[in-house]
Design a protein around this motif. Structure first.
Motif, PDB file in Angstrom:
ATOM      1  N   ALA A 113       0.835  -1.203   0.000  1.00 14.94           N
ATOM      2  CA  ALA A 113       0.000   0.000   0.000  1.00 14.94           C
ATOM      3  C   ALA A 113       0.872   1.256   0.000  1.00 14.94           C
ATOM      4  CB  ALA A 113      -0.922  -0.016   1.214  1.00 14.94           C
ATOM      5  N   VAL A 114       1.984   1.192   0.718  1.00 16.71           N
ATOM      6  CA  VAL A 114       2.897   2.337   0.745  1.00 16.71           C
ATOM      7  C   VAL A 114       3.392   2.638  -0.652  1.00 16.71           C
ATOM      8  CG1 VAL A 114       5.159   3.112   1.537  1.00 16.71           C
ATOM      9  CG2 VAL A 114       3.620   1.929   3.127  1.00 16.71           C
ATOM     10  N   ARG A 115       3.796   1.579  -1.376  1.00 19.43           N
ATOM     11  CA  ARG A 115       4.393   1.792  -2.694  1.00 19.43           C
ATOM     12  C   ARG A 115       3.364   2.268  -3.707  1.00 19.43           C
ATOM     13  NH1 ARG A 115       6.687  -3.731  -1.870  1.00 19.43           N
ATOM     14  NH2 ARG A 115       8.278  -3.409  -0.273  1.00 19.43           N
ATOM     15  N   ARG A 116       2.092   1.984  -3.458  1.00 18.66           N
ATOM     16  CA  ARG A 116       1.082   2.499  -4.382  1.00 18.66           C
ATOM     17  C   ARG A 116       0.911   4.001  -4.225  1.00 18.66           C
ATOM     18  NH1 ARG A 116      -3.451  -2.336  -4.548  1.00 18.66           N
ATOM     19  NH2 ARG A 116      -1.970  -3.854  -5.353  1.00 18.66           N
ATOM     20  N   ARG A 117       1.186   4.495  -3.027  1.00 16.13           N
ATOM     21  CA  ARG A 117       1.060   5.931  -2.802  1.00 16.13           C
ATOM     22  C   ARG A 117       2.347   6.669  -3.109  1.00 16.13           C
ATOM     23  NH1 ARG A 117      -1.741   7.974   2.677  1.00 16.13           N
ATOM     24  NH2 ARG A 117      -3.663   8.722   1.727  1.00 16.13           N
ATOM     25  N   ILE A 118       3.464   5.958  -2.949  1.00 16.80           N
ATOM     26  CA  ILE A 118       4.765   6.588  -3.139  1.00 16.80           C
ATOM     27  C   ILE A 118       5.472   5.848  -4.264  1.00 16.80           C
ATOM     28  CG2 ILE A 118       6.888   7.303  -2.023  1.00 16.80           C
ATOM     29  CD1 ILE A 118       5.491   7.033   0.657  1.00 16.80           C
ATOM     30  N   GLY A 119       5.393   6.413  -5.459  1.00 19.08           N
ATOM     31  CA  GLY A 119       5.959   5.746  -6.632  1.00 19.08           C
ATOM     32  C   GLY A 119       7.453   5.973  -6.732  1.00 19.08           C
ATOM     33  N   MET A 120       8.077   5.281  -7.681  1.00 16.82           N
ATOM     34  CA  MET A 120       9.532   5.374  -7.773  1.00 16.82           C
ATOM     35  C   MET A 120      10.002   5.295  -9.218  1.00 16.82           C
ATOM     36  SD  MET A 120      12.228   3.399  -5.382  1.00 16.82           S
ATOM     37  CE  MET A 120      13.740   4.250  -4.965  1.00 16.82           C
ATOM     38  N   LEU A 121      10.998   6.117  -9.509  1.00 11.89           N
ATOM     39  CA  LEU A 121      11.661   6.080 -10.807  1.00 11.89           C
ATOM     40  C   LEU A 121      13.120   5.725 -10.538  1.00 11.89           C
ATOM     41  CD1 LEU A 121      11.130   6.693 -13.821  1.00 11.89           C
ATOM     42  CD2 LEU A 121      11.888   9.031 -13.382  1.00 11.89           C
ATOM     43  N   PHE A 122      13.636   4.751 -11.290  1.00  9.09           N
ATOM     44  CA  PHE A 122      14.946   4.216 -10.958  1.00  9.09           C
ATOM     45  C   PHE A 122      16.050   4.835 -11.797  1.00  9.09           C
ATOM     46  CE2 PHE A 122      11.875   1.211  -9.492  1.00  9.09           C
ATOM     47  CZ  PHE A 122      12.402   0.708  -8.316  1.00  9.09           C
ATOM     48  N   GLN A 123      17.258   4.524 -11.383  1.00 10.55           N
ATOM     49  CA  GLN A 123      18.445   5.069 -12.026  1.00 10.55           C
ATOM     50  C   GLN A 123      18.533   4.642 -13.487  1.00 10.55           C
ATOM     51  OE1 GLN A 123      21.793   4.144  -9.658  1.00 10.55           O
ATOM     52  NE2 GLN A 123      23.245   5.210 -10.960  1.00 10.55           N
ATOM     53  N   LYS A 124      18.327   3.345 -13.696  1.00 14.05           N
ATOM     54  CA  LYS A 124      18.390   2.819 -15.056  1.00 14.05           C
ATOM     55  C   LYS A 124      16.962   2.578 -15.509  1.00 14.05           C
ATOM     56  CE  LYS A 124      20.810  -0.727 -17.337  1.00 14.05           C
ATOM     57  NZ  LYS A 124      21.039  -2.153 -17.210  1.00 14.05           N
ATOM     58  N   PRO A 125      16.623   2.981 -16.724  1.00 17.09           N
ATOM     59  CA  PRO A 125      15.258   2.694 -17.190  1.00 17.09           C
ATOM     60  C   PRO A 125      14.986   1.197 -17.064  1.00 17.09           C
ATOM     61  CG  PRO A 125      16.448   4.029 -18.805  1.00 17.09           C
ATOM     62  CD  PRO A 125      17.435   3.641 -17.748  1.00 17.09           C
ATOM     63  N   ASN A 126      13.857   0.838 -16.460  1.00 18.66           N
ATOM     64  CA  ASN A 126      13.571  -0.592 -16.280  1.00 18.66           C
ATOM     65  C   ASN A 126      12.173  -0.957 -16.771  1.00 18.66           C
ATOM     66  OD1 ASN A 126      12.227   0.773 -14.299  1.00 18.66           O
ATOM     67  ND2 ASN A 126      12.962  -0.440 -12.590  1.00 18.66           N
ATOM     68  N   PRO A 127      11.918  -0.712 -18.075  1.00 19.79           N
ATOM     69  CA  PRO A 127      10.608  -1.128 -18.591  1.00 19.79           C
ATOM     70  C   PRO A 127      10.478  -2.644 -18.524  1.00 19.79           C
ATOM     71  CG  PRO A 127      12.082  -0.577 -20.401  1.00 19.79           C
ATOM     72  CD  PRO A 127      12.797  -0.212 -19.136  1.00 19.79           C
ATOM     73  N   PHE A 128       9.247  -3.115 -18.381  1.00 15.94           N
ATOM     74  CA  PHE A 128       9.025  -4.556 -18.434  1.00 15.94           C
ATOM     75  C   PHE A 128       9.226  -5.019 -19.866  1.00 15.94           C
ATOM     76  CE2 PHE A 128       5.748  -3.308 -15.111  1.00 15.94           C
ATOM     77  CZ  PHE A 128       6.622  -3.526 -14.066  1.00 15.94           C
TER      78      PHE A 128
END
Lengths: 290, 295
Positions: free
Chosen positions: A123-138
């Motif tokens: 639930a925390v991560r749904r409210r607090i999103g994250m963008l990473f150092q290296k692009p990590n598309p699925f």
């Protein structure tokens, strides 16, 4: 969005208290319907209190207390290994995967201690999103990258409008609108990072954490992302880690300087770069070390 | 003045003179030799099978039951059907169990005590002679039910597939970069969702290859079937009755005294090899995954 109307479903089991840095990490009686006014000073949405962190016996953070204001960009700068990435990852509990992790102190999000036993990290991560150092598309199509994010959030039915909205918000729509079903891995690095940004935005989190979001990008892609970050703060609260001091100076409102796991100084970005209070900060921002 | 400018060009390369690097020649040469020897052996087997077996293969060979003992004609249709049935039963048992164990080891268990014990067990079972699976199923299924059967054979083969599947699944899931898991978790996806929705699809090609290898392995098993499926001259009357299988048929015919049996044994072996090769290439073509190394 005022605090009172902020969606609370994601932290359901958590009673909310007045938002202030100095609330108890163990919230008192629930006050769900108590009116809350935003003060002129914009109370911090996110704050750490004496946050210390160890990986095994190695201490990475040492009593960091820091507040993040709503709808502002807060940059965390410091030399490599100062603990800034680890710090960022405690803010949405991405560090939970590390089995040797030990944490003391508190991370307060709107007054809720995110490391309380009753808090669900999902639930925390749904409210607090994250963008990473290296692009990590699925390794899926552009569309499916966003659809996955929507579906894990419980969305059913047609998703196209949300996909378009998120891609527009990340300034990627015009480049990919004709190939939504092409693999995300075919995009350039800068496009991939904007796709990851769109993916982080598609569920409209409240806060975005960015871990050196431009370090793997060329200058043109970097300036695009920086421009986006600048606009994002109207809707989101942004915490960004960067080793690039010019970037911090360009896009952030507040800058925090971490050094060897300790918070040396935090202040308005302009003040910190032009008139630092600490000698250590001055040495760092003027390039004398680091 | 081209003629003049060439004057300062040395006629011979001197200390840069090209020479033979014998270590390269021997190093790479030996790998080429290894390749040629192995490939030669494989093609020799295939050629031998074709030479001796192609004459046995015709339409009747595929659709008829075996002829009376020693008589010419007849086919191996019950063996083909039996192989399909046994491979299906074993896949239904072995693939989900094996993939489940692989997911557990790669995504959940980490390096816990239980995980280490599981890995040790799997590595032991992968190397275990397959007859032991046959003996095991003989005592837990054949004796209690009082009959050799297709189900017993399928279970024995399934038992053989589980460790193979578990190990390949764990290996290919570990190749999926952690950045994919992080990206999923950061979106607020629960771990099972990350595993089933992101990690497993990213490793799909590897899991399918593992499945193909496991199927190919059990399709060629004989020993455990002697104690479980037994063999049958006719089409099976049900899943709880003895059933034939292609390698059982090959064994029987190869040991028999009749020339027509020998030829049909070669023919059946040829069918098995070609069938496994065709089946696996088809499956791999249809389930090509994304290239994980792009990550």
């Amino acid at each position: 969005m005022s605090i009172a109307t902020a969606p609370r479903r994601l932290l359901q089991s958590q009673p909310m208290t007045d938002t202030a840095v100095n609330v108890s990490p163990r919230p008192a009686a629930p006050r769900e319907d108590a009116p809350r006014a935003e003060t002129a000073d914009a109370p911090p949405v996110l704050a750490t209190r004496d946050l210390s962190l160890w990986y095994g016996s190695q201490q990475v953070l040492d009593r960091v207390s820091l507040a993040v204001a709503r709808h502002q960009v807060t940059a965390v700068i410091g030399p490599s290994g100062c603990g800034k990435s680890s710090f960022l990852r405690t803010l949405n509990r991405m560090n939970d995967m590390v089995s040797t992790l030990r944490i003391e102190g508190a991370v307060l999000y709107e007054g809720v201690d995110l490391y309380d036993r009753r808090v669900d990290p999902v639930a925390v991560r749904r409210r607090i999103g994250m963008l990473f150092q290296k692009p990590n598309p699925f390794p899926k199509s552009i569309y499916d990258n966003l659809a996955f994010a929507l579906r894990v959030n419980g969305r059913r039915g047609p998703l196209h409008d949300d996909v378009e909205r998120a891609l527009r918000a990340a300034a990627l729509w015009d480049e990919v609108k004709d190939k939504l079903h092409a693999s995300a891995l075919e995009l350039s690095g800068g496009q991939q990072q904007r796709l990851c940004l769109a993916r982080a935005l598609v569920n409209e989190p409240e806060t975005l954490l960015m871990d050196e979001p431009c370090s793997a990008l060329d200058p043109i892609a970097t300036s695009k992302i920086e421009e986006l970050i600048y606009h994002l703060k109207q809707q989101y609260t942004v915490v960004m880690v960067t080793h690039n001091m010019q970037q911090a100076a360009r896009v952030s409102d507040t800058t925090a300087f971490l050094w060897m796991g300790r918070l040396v100084e935090i202040g308005r970005t302009q003040d910190l770069f032009t008139n630092p209070r600490e000698k250590l900060t001055e040495d760092y921002v003027t390039g004398r070390f680091g | 003045m081209p003629a003049d400018s060439r004057r300062d060009v040395e006629r011979t390369p001197g200390r840069f003179r090209r020479r033979v690097h014998w270590s390269d020649v021997f190093g790479f040469g030996s790998t080429v030799v290894a390749m040629l020897v192995s490939l030669g052996a494989l093609f020799a087997i295939l050629g031998y099978l074709v030479a001796h077996g192609i004459g046995a293969i015709d339409w009747n060979f595929l659709i008829k039951e075996p002829a009376a003992v020693g008589e010419p004609g007849g086919g191996i249709a019950p063996s083909l059907v039996g192989t399909a049935v046994l491979v299906t039963i074993s896949s239904i048992i072995g693939i989900p169990l094996g993939v489940g164990v692989g997911i557990y080891l790669a995504e959940l268990a980490g390096n816990s005590h239980l995980a280490r014990v599981t890995r040790l067990a799997i590595n032991t079972f992968v190397g275990m002679p397959s007859i032991i699976a046959g003996i095991f199923v003989y005592f837990v299924l054949v004796k209690p039910t009082g009959t050799f059967s297709a189900v017993a054979g399928g279970v024995a083969l399934g038992v053989i597939m589980v460790p193979i599947m578990a190990r390949t699944t764990e290996d290919v899931l570990r190749l999926v970069p952690d950045t994919i898991r992080e990206a999923g978790l950061a979106l607020g996806a629960p771990r099972w969702r990350v595993t089933l929705g992101l990690v497993l699809p990213a490793a799909r090609a590897g899991v399918v290859t593992g499945g193909v290898l496991a199927v190919a392995r059990v399709a060629g098993e004989t020993a455990p079937l002697i104690l479980t499926a037994l063999g049958n001259e006719y089409f099976p009357s049900g899943l709880f009755h003895p059933i034939d299988e292609i390698t059982l048929r090959i064994l029987k015919y190869a040991r028999g005294p009749y020339d027509v049996w020998h030829q049909q044994a070669y023919g059946a072996a040829l069918l098995l090899v070609v069938g496994v090769a065709l089946g696996s290439s088809l499956l791999r073509l249809t389930t090509r995954g994304y290239d994980m190394r792009n990550q």
